[in-house]
Design a protein around this motif. Structure first.
Motif, PDB file in Angstrom:
ATOM      1  N   PHE A  82       1.473 -16.534 -20.811  1.00 25.31           N
ATOM      2  CA  PHE A  82       1.864 -16.977 -22.150  1.00 25.31           C
ATOM      3  C   PHE A  82       2.013 -18.492 -22.219  1.00 25.31           C
ATOM      4  O   PHE A  82       2.838 -19.022 -22.957  1.00 25.31           O
ATOM      5  N   ASP A  83       1.177 -19.175 -21.461  1.00 22.33           N
ATOM      6  CA  ASP A  83       1.114 -20.634 -21.539  1.00 22.33           C
ATOM      7  C   ASP A  83      -0.344 -21.060 -21.431  1.00 22.33           C
ATOM      8  O   ASP A  83      -1.147 -20.376 -20.786  1.00 22.33           O
ATOM      9  N   PRO A  84      -0.720 -22.186 -22.022  1.00 25.02           N
ATOM     10  CA  PRO A  84      -2.095 -22.663 -21.874  1.00 25.02           C
ATOM     11  C   PRO A  84      -2.376 -23.002 -20.417  1.00 25.02           C
ATOM     12  O   PRO A  84      -1.551 -23.622 -19.739  1.00 25.02           O
ATOM     13  N   LEU A  85      -3.535 -22.618 -19.914  1.00 26.81           N
ATOM     14  CA  LEU A  85      -3.875 -22.896 -18.522  1.00 26.81           C
ATOM     15  C   LEU A  85      -4.074 -24.389 -18.274  1.00 26.81           C
ATOM     16  O   LEU A  85      -4.010 -24.844 -17.137  1.00 26.81           O
ATOM     17  N   THR A  86      -4.314 -25.162 -19.315  1.00 25.56           N
ATOM     18  CA  THR A  86      -4.384 -26.613 -19.150  1.00 25.56           C
ATOM     19  C   THR A  86      -3.043 -27.181 -18.705  1.00 25.56           C
ATOM     20  O   THR A  86      -2.982 -28.199 -18.023  1.00 25.56           O
ATOM     21  N   GLU A  87      -1.956 -26.489 -19.072  1.00 22.01           N
ATOM     22  CA  GLU A  87      -0.616 -26.935 -18.684  1.00 22.01           C
ATOM     23  C   GLU A  87      -0.250 -26.446 -17.289  1.00 22.01           C
ATOM     24  O   GLU A  87       0.573 -27.048 -16.608  1.00 22.01           O
ATOM     25  N   TYR A  88      -0.873 -25.350 -16.846  1.00 23.05           N
ATOM     26  CA  TYR A  88      -0.571 -24.757 -15.542  1.00 23.05           C
ATOM     27  C   TYR A  88      -1.864 -24.490 -14.774  1.00 23.05           C
ATOM     28  O   TYR A  88      -2.226 -23.344 -14.504  1.00 23.05           O
ATOM     29  N   PRO A  89      -2.601 -25.539 -14.384  1.00 21.61           N
ATOM     30  CA  PRO A  89      -3.909 -25.341 -13.743  1.00 21.61           C
ATOM     31  C   PRO A  89      -3.844 -24.603 -12.407  1.00 21.61           C
ATOM     32  O   PRO A  89      -4.844 -24.003 -11.992  1.00 21.61           O
ATOM     33  N   LEU A  90      -2.676 -24.616 -11.736  1.00 20.12           N
ATOM     34  CA  LEU A  90      -2.557 -23.933 -10.447  1.00 20.12           C
ATOM     35  C   LEU A  90      -2.675 -22.422 -10.582  1.00 20.12           C
ATOM     36  O   LEU A  90      -2.941 -21.722  -9.608  1.00 20.12           O
ATOM     37  N   LEU A  91      -2.480 -21.900 -11.794  1.00 16.98           N
ATOM     38  CA  LEU A  91      -2.602 -20.451 -12.000  1.00 16.98           C
ATOM     39  C   LEU A  91      -4.056 -19.992 -11.939  1.00 16.98           C
ATOM     40  O   LEU A  91      -4.336 -18.834 -11.639  1.00 16.98           O
ATOM     41  N   ILE A  92      -4.979 -20.895 -12.212  1.00 13.15           N
ATOM     42  CA  ILE A  92      -6.385 -20.522 -12.363  1.00 13.15           C
ATOM     43  C   ILE A  92      -6.963 -19.915 -11.092  1.00 13.15           C
ATOM     44  O   ILE A  92      -7.684 -18.911 -11.137  1.00 13.15           O
TER      45      ILE A  92
END
Length: 339
Positions: free
Chosen positions: A111-121
């Motif tokens: 529930f957050d933009p992946l641009t804000e949390y790139p480590l999730l990718i």
């Protein structure tokens, strides 16, 4: 009624205002046997900050925490693994649980933009089904689209305007430009003689003061207007009941709808929002939803005098937690939410 009778679920989630506990409880009510763990080793401000900005410095604690989880679930067989966000979740843990449960379906929700949390990718590769609330990420990362939901406690059959205490209420965490936008809304509301209530929440006094030092938006924040006590769902619902409309201020870089959006509408209250993408959702109705420009705030006086338009029961179901669970575990809802 959906059923997860006798299904075994390993569920890890970031802590987000106890919604994760509500999901775990509902999964159990639907018949599942749920083992739930917080995805972070700790929810202290220090832990959250270091995981967010330099996870490598916290690797030892993360490794120990996830090794402990593996020890506790050793020998157990699961039908599903559900991870919500997974900012701290290491790859070795995902590999190990899949090795121990080769037939287990692995589900990820963010529930957050992946641009804000790139480590999730990088961890998305381990999942069979991947969902996001951010429409822009669906095509970019080949994800299913599923917005958030409301808790049943927010449902309200009485949508008629009565003698409300407030015209506008805002309850939310103090971050990004929320204070700047909120104060603009309050100023316009005051000029229109609208009664308002604003509750800016911060997790800790020290962390908030540090934010004020480095964030240009937070520098304008009047410390007297921030609250360090978190309101529970019952308190929030009570404020909604007293107000004609609720203000929602999304992060400037986020298009996904906040959970507050669904709760407000399910409660039969009007919504004022800075999120223009709400026009693209099945429940959008300009009578119930006022979209404002965060740079140039305008409020329509008639928005506060016209009654709330009831939402169709089928649409309300699609906005619910049960529908959210049904989407994640049974059948995606891309065709519905992308129309």
């Amino acid at each position: 009624m959906i059923s997860l009778k006798d299904k075994k679920i390993l569920f890890l989630s970031v802590s987000f205002f106890k919604y994760e506990r509500a999901i775990a409880k509902r999964l159990s009510e639907l018949g599942a046997k749920v083992d739930f763990y917080d995805e972070r080793p700790s929810n202290s401000n220090f832990s959250k900050g270091i995981i967010r900005f330099n996870k490598k410095l916290y690797q030892l604690q993360i490794h120990k925490y996830y090794k402990k989880i593996l020890e506790e679930i050793q020998g157990k067989k699961y039908d599903y693994f559900l991870l919500i966000k997974g900012e701290a979740t290491p790859a070795f843990f995902l590999e190990e649980i899949k090795r121990n449960n080769p037939h287990m379906e692995m589900i990820h929700y963010n529930f957050d933009p992946l641009t804000e949390y790139p480590l999730l990718i990088s961890n998305l590769q381990y999942f069979d089904k991947k969902f996001t609330f951010e429409r822009n990420d669906t095509q970019k990362y080949n994800l299913h689209f599923r917005p958030l939901f409301y808790l049943d406690e927010y449902r309200d059959s009485n949508h008629e305007f009565q003698d409300f205490e407030y015209d506008v209420v805002f309850i939310g965490s103090a971050h990004t430009d929320r204070y700047v936008v909120g104060e603009k809304v309050k100023s316009v509301a005051d000029r229109l003689n609208l009664k308002s209530f604003f509750y800016y929440y911060a997790m800790g006094r020290t962390a908030f003061k540090l934010k004020k030092l480095f964030d240009k938006n937070m520098k304008q924040f009047d410390l007297k207007k921030v609250c360090f006590e978190k309101l529970n769902h019952e308190q929030i619902i009570d404020y909604y009941k007293k107000s004609k409309a609720v203000l929602d201020i999304n992060k400037p870089f986020q298009n996904g709808l906040t959970i507050r959006t669904f709760e407000v509408l399910a409660a039969g209250r009007k919504l004022i929002t800075t999120n223009e993408d709400i026009r693209n959702y099945p429940f959008y109705n300009p009578n119930n939803i006022l979209i404002i420009d965060r740079e140039n705030v305008e409020l329509r006086p008639d928005f506060f005098t016209e009654a709330f338009s009831g939402i169709d029961e089928n649409i309300l179901y699609m906005m619910s937690m049960d529908s959210f669970i049904e989407c994640l575990f049974f059948k995606d809802q891309d065709s519905y939410w992308n129309t």
